[in-house]
Design an enzyme around this catalytic site. Sequence first.
Site, PDB file in Angstrom:
ATOM      1  N   TRP A 197       0.904  -1.173   0.066  1.00  0.00           N
ATOM      2  CA  TRP A 197       0.009  -0.048  -0.056  1.00  0.00           C
ATOM      3  C   TRP A 197       0.962   0.980  -0.002  1.00  0.00           C
ATOM      4  CZ3 TRP A 197      -0.134   4.066   3.458  1.00  0.00           C
ATOM      5  CH2 TRP A 197      -1.350   5.113   3.042  1.00  0.00           C
ATOM      6  N   ARG A 441     -10.356  -2.616   8.491  1.00  0.00           N
ATOM      7  CA  ARG A 441     -10.815  -1.223   8.274  1.00  0.00           C
ATOM      8  C   ARG A 441     -12.340  -1.336   8.594  1.00  0.00           C
ATOM      9  NH1 ARG A 441     -11.787   3.380   3.751  1.00  0.00           N
ATOM     10  NH2 ARG A 441     -10.803   5.170   4.863  1.00  0.00           N
ATOM     11  N   ASP A 476     -14.225   2.435  -5.207  1.00  0.00           N
ATOM     12  CA  ASP A 476     -13.045   2.116  -4.185  1.00  0.00           C
ATOM     13  C   ASP A 476     -13.320   0.638  -3.832  1.00  0.00           C
ATOM     14  OD1 ASP A 476     -10.830   2.464  -2.776  1.00  0.00           O
ATOM     15  OD2 ASP A 476     -11.590   4.212  -1.829  1.00  0.00           O
ATOM     16  N   ASP A 546      -2.426   5.759  -3.057  1.00  0.00           N
ATOM     17  CA  ASP A 546      -2.796   6.640  -1.921  1.00  0.00           C
ATOM     18  C   ASP A 546      -1.772   7.608  -1.590  1.00  0.00           C
ATOM     19  OD1 ASP A 546      -5.625   6.261  -1.642  1.00  0.00           O
ATOM     20  OD2 ASP A 546      -5.378   5.018  -0.046  1.00  0.00           O
TER      21      ASP A 546
HETATM   22  C1  DGJ Z   1      -9.174   4.774  -0.219  1.00  0.00           C
HETATM   23  C2  DGJ Z   1      -8.803   5.491  -1.234  1.00  0.00           C
HETATM   24  O1  DGJ Z   1      -7.737   5.054  -2.072  1.00  0.00           O
HETATM   25  C3  DGJ Z   1      -8.804   7.249  -0.837  1.00  0.00           C
HETATM   26  O2  DGJ Z   1      -8.507   7.618  -2.041  1.00  0.00           O
HETATM   27  C4  DGJ Z   1     -10.032   7.471  -0.427  1.00  0.00           C
HETATM   28  O3  DGJ Z   1     -11.071   7.492  -1.347  1.00  0.00           O
HETATM   29  C5  DGJ Z   1     -10.313   6.449   0.903  1.00  0.00           C
HETATM   30  N1  DGJ Z   1     -10.217   5.243   0.462  1.00  0.00           N
HETATM   31  C6  DGJ Z   1     -11.737   6.843   1.307  1.00  0.00           C
HETATM   32  O4  DGJ Z   1     -11.904   5.971   2.262  1.00  0.00           O
END
Ligand code: DGJ
Length: 725
Positions: A197, A441, A476, A546
Amino acid sequence: MAIYVKEDELVFHLQTKKTSYIMKVLDEKYLTHVYWGRKMTTPDMGNAQINRGICFAPINYDWRYSLDFVCQEYPVGCGTDYRVPAISAVYDDGSRTVELEYDSYIVISGKPKLQGLPATYVEEATEADTLEIILKDKVKGMKVVLQYTAYNELDVITRNVKVINESNARITLEKVASASVDFEHAQFDMITLPGAWGRERHIERNSLRSGIQSVESRRGASSHQANPFIALASKNATEDYGDVYGFNLVYSGNYSAGVEVDQLFKSRAWIGINAYDFSWILESGEEFQSPEAVMVYSGEGLGEMSRTYHRLYRKRLVRGRYRDEVRPILVNNWEATYFGFDEEKIVGLAKEAAALGIELLVLDDGWFGKRNSDNCSLGDWYVNKDKLPNGITELAKRVNEEGVKFGLWFEPEMVSPDSDLYRAHPDWCIHVTDRKRTECRSQLTLDLSRKEVCDYIVKAVSDVLDSANIAYVKWDMNRHMSALGSAGLDREHQKEMPHRYMLGLYDVMERIVSSHPDVLFESCSGGGGRFDPGILYYMPQTWTSDDTDAVERLYIQYGTSMVYPISAMGAHVSAVPNHQSGRVASLKMRGDVAMSGNFGYELDLMKFTDEEKEEVKAQVASYKELRTFVQSADMYRLESPFEGNTTAWQFISEDGNDIFAAYFRILAKVNMGIFRMRFVGLDADATYEVVGENKSYSGAELMNIGLVVDFWGDYQSRTWRLKKL
Ligand code: DGJ
């Protein structure tokens, strides 16, 4: 015609623009692999391999030949070849020995669609030809159809496999690779894209060694940790020199791709669904379809391999309106507000976005159920009235009134234990009845192997999309599968769940995307955790990572470009100190890195100083010019961040008239000599204007001498826009 068949010797020769791929049936039974590489002008090439050996292996052919020594096209399990099989099956009597013999072939003009699975396509039958070779296990009634498509104008061969049960008894498949290719030597480096990640698709290059080396996912998604891609590169291969063989799987679930180097120093590469935790029951008359493998040979190094993948995926994988239209510049509120927003804040961002020239505002996570943190409400796709009292319809209207389009975040494949959906359907998640439902999560994965779950998702998402003027969706997916089990499958079919999930997901995506053709869909999985061609078939762009730090993004975007075009990569300017790394990179560098992808912002626009606003306006204006060609341009990687302190890349429009190049230096160093940007692929005799600088140079000068790059300080970048005069 790209396919030649020499009937008397049963030689099959596939040709693309610059490559040949040749197979031959040995002893009228065994489909062997003869050659893949630079194009052969003689169409038949019946010179079959002679593979003899005295290597302690059972004999198939005459006393010298064992399949263990032969380069094969689709090797079987539990036979006389001890290397990694492409297919393994258990027959109804419990036996596992598979024997596949050549049966017949057909040639089809064009490229047939794959049932229920994403795949590359043609628009005209003249773009490609398809060969089907039919193999049969005659004793057990199993038919295996190997399908190959050779594109005429691209050096691409796609492969897939269909297995059909022609017997009256059950056959259980335990492995069905999409492609397997044997090479007569192992003088290769293997290139892979491992990560984590926030650190997706870094490049690794390792020399092949004896035995098995592979990448795989057992996570129920293609994953951040690996990508369904390997390349075999000759030892001397560089960006623009040498032989490179790429393998990429058009699939988003568990896969395995690797190479086995055998006792005779041959290498066998494969790619396909992971055999781990997989089995598939075929009752009499049923068939199983494998995903598609996309194989690219380049005789001109890694750069050419990547550009071939990019062209194919831009033009013949991605579909819909946004395949050909430029992508809007967006601002996403996630790193600006996280869960802490209300209607006024979002409308305020839209107003500011409009003033800066930004075209689309994306409302990220937190707008639904009672979601104020990430521990509830996934599955409850109705508006959170505490935050947005006038609903999504009104919010979209107000954003539009500011002159900005409106986009919305969903995570449709998930359910929070604290949600109305979960309370109503506790068995709709992936779980094992008497085991703890392991959360990640604070969420569980919906069981998309079940039709009723898929139908719920299609309706829930469509209802929202149809209720407001929504121009963009961020789709997502924030966890991997665990405690694998489906309440919708009986005991014998439990191992089918991960693949059935993917089939369900693709069906859901197809239904939603095709009924909303004007919506731009961007996929995401905790950033780039599902950056694969399977998802790109439905959604033309993916949130690359991210990790929005500009320096980190140099590595991530460079690595991603090994296979995927920049039109597929979401790239945003975010705030400093960066929320993932704490680094303070210049606004210019953050902009230049993001402009080498699908450009946008992911910060609180209200916090810009007046000076920064002017810089942002200029960035937005220049990207609006660039995107008309950059999003469909050929990319040349010039300097690798994995090899030093500098990174450079260049984009050339398809007609060669427009060029965008960027050069980055991470840390300041003193007395390091001269840095020059040396362009590539220009017309040496033509003159190019450096836009905005009132200067022009010959192509020869730009390529051979280059332009001096002056840097001062850390995190620096320099870009050039050239126009051919
Ligand atoms: C993970 C995504 O990669 C982020 O950009 C964002 O949308 C968050 N989730 C929101 O929970």
